[in-house]
Design an enzyme around this catalytic site. Structure first.
Site, PDB file in Angstrom:
ATOM      1  N   HIS A   1     -69.357 130.427  24.423  1.00 45.38           N
ATOM      2  CA  HIS A   1     -69.562 131.254  23.226  1.00 45.38           C
ATOM      3  C   HIS A   1     -68.462 130.966  22.225  1.00 45.38           C
ATOM      4  O   HIS A   1     -67.371 130.512  22.594  1.00 45.38           O
ATOM      5  CB  HIS A   1     -69.575 132.750  23.573  1.00 45.38           C
ATOM      6  CG  HIS A   1     -68.329 133.225  24.239  1.00 45.38           C
ATOM      7  ND1 HIS A   1     -68.073 133.040  25.579  1.00 45.38           N
ATOM      8  CD2 HIS A   1     -67.234 133.839  23.742  1.00 45.38           C
ATOM      9  CE1 HIS A   1     -66.899 133.547  25.886  1.00 45.38           C
ATOM     10  NE2 HIS A   1     -66.354 134.038  24.774  1.00 45.38           N
TER      11      HIS A   1
ATOM     12  N   HIS B   1     -66.364 132.652  18.914  1.00 42.14           N
ATOM     13  CA  HIS B   1     -66.025 133.874  18.175  1.00 42.14           C
ATOM     14  C   HIS B   1     -66.005 133.573  16.680  1.00 42.14           C
ATOM     15  O   HIS B   1     -65.403 132.584  16.254  1.00 42.14           O
ATOM     16  CB  HIS B   1     -64.618 134.353  18.547  1.00 42.14           C
ATOM     17  CG  HIS B   1     -64.461 134.775  19.972  1.00 42.14           C
ATOM     18  ND1 HIS B   1     -64.400 136.086  20.349  1.00 42.14           N
ATOM     19  CD2 HIS B   1     -64.349 134.052  21.114  1.00 42.14           C
ATOM     20  CE1 HIS B   1     -64.234 136.162  21.664  1.00 42.14           C
ATOM     21  NE2 HIS B   1     -64.203 134.940  22.154  1.00 42.14           N
TER      22      HIS B   1
HETATM   23  P1  AMP Z   1     -63.653 135.436  25.717  1.00 42.21           P
HETATM   24  O1  AMP Z   1     -62.324 136.109  25.918  1.00 42.21           O
HETATM   25  O2  AMP Z   1     -63.564 134.283  24.748  1.00 42.21           O
HETATM   26  O3  AMP Z   1     -64.302 135.064  27.018  1.00 42.21           O
HETATM   27  O4  AMP Z   1     -64.547 136.514  24.973  1.00 42.21           O
HETATM   28  C1  AMP Z   1     -65.462 137.345  25.588  1.00 42.21           C
HETATM   29  C2  AMP Z   1     -65.847 138.378  24.583  1.00 42.21           C
HETATM   30  O5  AMP Z   1     -67.052 139.002  24.999  1.00 42.21           O
HETATM   31  C3  AMP Z   1     -64.818 139.497  24.381  1.00 42.21           C
HETATM   32  O6  AMP Z   1     -64.349 139.492  23.037  1.00 42.21           O
HETATM   33  C4  AMP Z   1     -65.588 140.772  24.741  1.00 42.21           C
HETATM   34  O7  AMP Z   1     -65.252 141.869  23.910  1.00 42.21           O
HETATM   35  C5  AMP Z   1     -67.035 140.334  24.561  1.00 42.21           C
HETATM   36  N1  AMP Z   1     -68.011 141.064  25.361  1.00 42.21           N
HETATM   37  C6  AMP Z   1     -67.989 141.253  26.703  1.00 42.21           C
HETATM   38  N2  AMP Z   1     -69.069 141.980  27.090  1.00 42.21           N
HETATM   39  C7  AMP Z   1     -69.788 142.224  25.964  1.00 42.21           C
HETATM   40  C8  AMP Z   1     -71.003 142.915  25.711  1.00 42.21           C
HETATM   41  N3  AMP Z   1     -71.705 143.506  26.690  1.00 42.21           N
HETATM   42  N4  AMP Z   1     -71.449 142.972  24.432  1.00 42.21           N
HETATM   43  C9  AMP Z   1     -70.755 142.399  23.442  1.00 42.21           C
HETATM   44  N5  AMP Z   1     -69.604 141.716  23.622  1.00 42.21           N
HETATM   45  C10 AMP Z   1     -69.113 141.631  24.865  1.00 42.21           C
END
Ligand code: AMP
Ligand code: ZN
Length: 137
Positions: free
Chosen positions: A99, A101
């Site tokens: 993913h 950001h």
């Molecule tokens: P990363 O640290 O790059 O793996 O980012 C994962 C991101 O996913 C974090 O910023 C979380 O806040 C986001 N996240 C986790 N679960 C959910 C969810 N159910 N809906 C929306 N965002 C999420």
């Protein structure tokens, strides 16, 4: 993939604030935003991180990021944005489904990517650049 929270989001088993979906890509608001409008863009096909994706997947992802990034910028009146992808826990990756950001940015918004810089020893950067270059031939 079972036990992958983002695969569950794709299968609509977990609700999100969706902003975009087509057959290959999904984008939704981060549940814990660094700024309002913080959006995650992901390929639907499961892969652990950005570096595991093939050329076609990456093309689709980058084109979606451009489209979604422009929309987020407009709606949030952002002055700029950070577009980034964490690879592995050491870099802050928590969810192991590729993913990206998209974070809207404003003056004095309290987000800082200020990092301590390091210096190369004599000849070190040349050697490193040459090693990386040789793998890219
Ligand atoms: P990363 O640290 O790059 O793996 O980012 C994962 C991101 O996913 C974090 O910023 C979380 O806040 C986001 N996240 C986790 N679960 C959910 C969810 N159910 N809906 C929306 N965002 C999420
Ligand atoms: Zn997944």
């Amino acid at each position: 993939m079972e036990d992958c929270i983002f695969c569950k989001i794709i299968k609509k088993e977990i609700p999100v604030d969706m902003v975009y979906e087509d057959k290959d890509i999904m984008a939704f608001l981060d549940i814990n935003p660094s700024n309002k409008g913080h959006t995650l863009v992901m390929p639907k096909k499961h892969s652990k991180n950005l570096l595991e994706n093939n050329e076609e997947d990456l093309k689709r992802l980058v084109l979606a990021i451009k489209k979604i990034g422009n929309a987020v910028m407009k709606v949030t009146n952002a002055e700029g944005m950070n577009i980034l992808s964490n690879i592995n826990p050491i870099a802050g990756q928590v969810v192991f489904h590729t993913h990206v950001h998209i974070t809207p940015r404003y003056k004095d918004d309290g987000i800082s990517f200020k990092i301590q810089r390091k210096a190369y020893n004599e000849g070190e950067s040349k050697e490193l650049a040459s090693k990386i270059k040789s793998l890219l031939k």
